[in-house]
Design a protein around this motif. Structure first.
Motif, PDB file in Angstrom:
ATOM      1  N   ALA A  69       0.835  -1.207   0.000  1.00 40.38           N
ATOM      2  CA  ALA A  69       0.000   0.000   0.000  1.00 40.38           C
ATOM      3  C   ALA A  69       0.865   1.251   0.000  1.00 40.38           C
ATOM      4  N   THR A  70       1.967   1.224   0.740  1.00 41.37           N
ATOM      5  CA  THR A  70       2.879   2.366   0.777  1.00 41.37           C
ATOM      6  C   THR A  70       3.489   2.599  -0.592  1.00 41.37           C
ATOM      7  N   GLN A  71       3.901   1.532  -1.262  1.00 44.60           N
ATOM      8  CA  GLN A  71       4.471   1.664  -2.602  1.00 44.60           C
ATOM      9  C   GLN A  71       3.425   2.177  -3.595  1.00 44.60           C
ATOM     10  N   ALA A  72       2.200   1.652  -3.509  1.00 42.05           N
ATOM     11  CA  ALA A  72       1.141   2.103  -4.414  1.00 42.05           C
ATOM     12  C   ALA A  72       0.808   3.567  -4.169  1.00 42.05           C
ATOM     13  N   LEU A  73       0.799   3.977  -2.916  1.00 45.19           N
ATOM     14  CA  LEU A  73       0.524   5.374  -2.592  1.00 45.19           C
ATOM     15  C   LEU A  73       1.623   6.285  -3.135  1.00 45.19           C
ATOM     16  N   ALA A  74       2.868   5.868  -3.001  1.00 48.86           N
ATOM     17  CA  ALA A  74       3.979   6.674  -3.524  1.00 48.86           C
ATOM     18  C   ALA A  74       3.877   6.807  -5.044  1.00 48.86           C
ATOM     19  N   ILE A  75       3.547   5.719  -5.722  1.00 51.22           N
ATOM     20  CA  ILE A  75       3.396   5.752  -7.185  1.00 51.22           C
ATOM     21  C   ILE A  75       2.236   6.663  -7.574  1.00 51.22           C
ATOM     22  N   ALA A  76       1.130   6.574  -6.837  1.00 54.12           N
ATOM     23  CA  ALA A  76      -0.027   7.421  -7.134  1.00 54.12           C
ATOM     24  C   ALA A  76       0.292   8.894  -6.911  1.00 54.12           C
ATOM     25  N   LEU A  77       1.048   9.200  -5.870  1.00 51.23           N
ATOM     26  CA  LEU A  77       1.422  10.596  -5.616  1.00 51.23           C
ATOM     27  C   LEU A  77       2.300  11.144  -6.727  1.00 51.23           C
ATOM     28  N   VAL A  78       3.253  10.344  -7.178  1.00 51.09           N
ATOM     29  CA  VAL A  78       4.127  10.782  -8.272  1.00 51.09           C
ATOM     30  C   VAL A  78       3.307  11.007  -9.539  1.00 51.09           C
ATOM     31  N   ALA A  79       2.404  10.071  -9.848  1.00 52.17           N
ATOM     32  CA  ALA A  79       1.566  10.219 -11.036  1.00 52.17           C
ATOM     33  C   ALA A  79       0.677  11.447 -10.923  1.00 52.17           C
ATOM     34  N   ASN A  80       0.146  11.692  -9.736  1.00 51.34           N
ATOM     35  CA  ASN A  80      -0.697  12.857  -9.526  1.00 51.34           C
ATOM     36  C   ASN A  80       0.088  14.142  -9.728  1.00 51.34           C
TER      37      ASN A  80
END
Length: 106
Positions: A69-80
């Motif tokens: 979940a932490t990795q997915a959140l980091a990826i989503a933040l970068v994409a955002n």
């Protein structure tokens, strides 16, 4: 009728303002958490003792999910952030248009 109309609009604007307040609070919390990470990480409640061995697989699975979940959140933040950056470069319809190229042959 004027009082009801005014009251209805007041209520609608109150709701709209409350939505903006929530978004602003989320943004402020995002900056606060990013600048000052939470100082109170999770720890097991007092008096539980060591983790029973039969619960270890479940605890390991939860840890794996937390990491994912932490990795997915980091990826989503970068994409955002990338999407916000790209959107900021899009010209609005009100602004004067800039030339896409300059023809020097004339």
């Amino acid at each position: 009728m004027t009082g009801d109309w005014n009251g209805a609009w007041t209520a609608a604007l109150d709701a709209l303002e409350a939505d903006v307040d929530r978004v602003e609070a989320l943004i402020a919390d995002d900056h606060r958490v990013r600048d000052l990470p939470p100082a109170d990480p999770w720890s097991p409640p007092e008096g539980l003792g060591p983790l029973p061995l039969d619960l270890r697989p479940r605890a390991d699975a939860i840890l794996s999910r937390q990491i994912a979940a932490t990795q997915a959140l980091a990826i989503a933040l970068v994409a955002n952030r990338r999407q916000a950056e790209a959107a900021s470069r899009i010209e609005a319809g009100d602004a004067p248009r800039r030339p896409a190229y300059l023809d020097c042959a004339v």
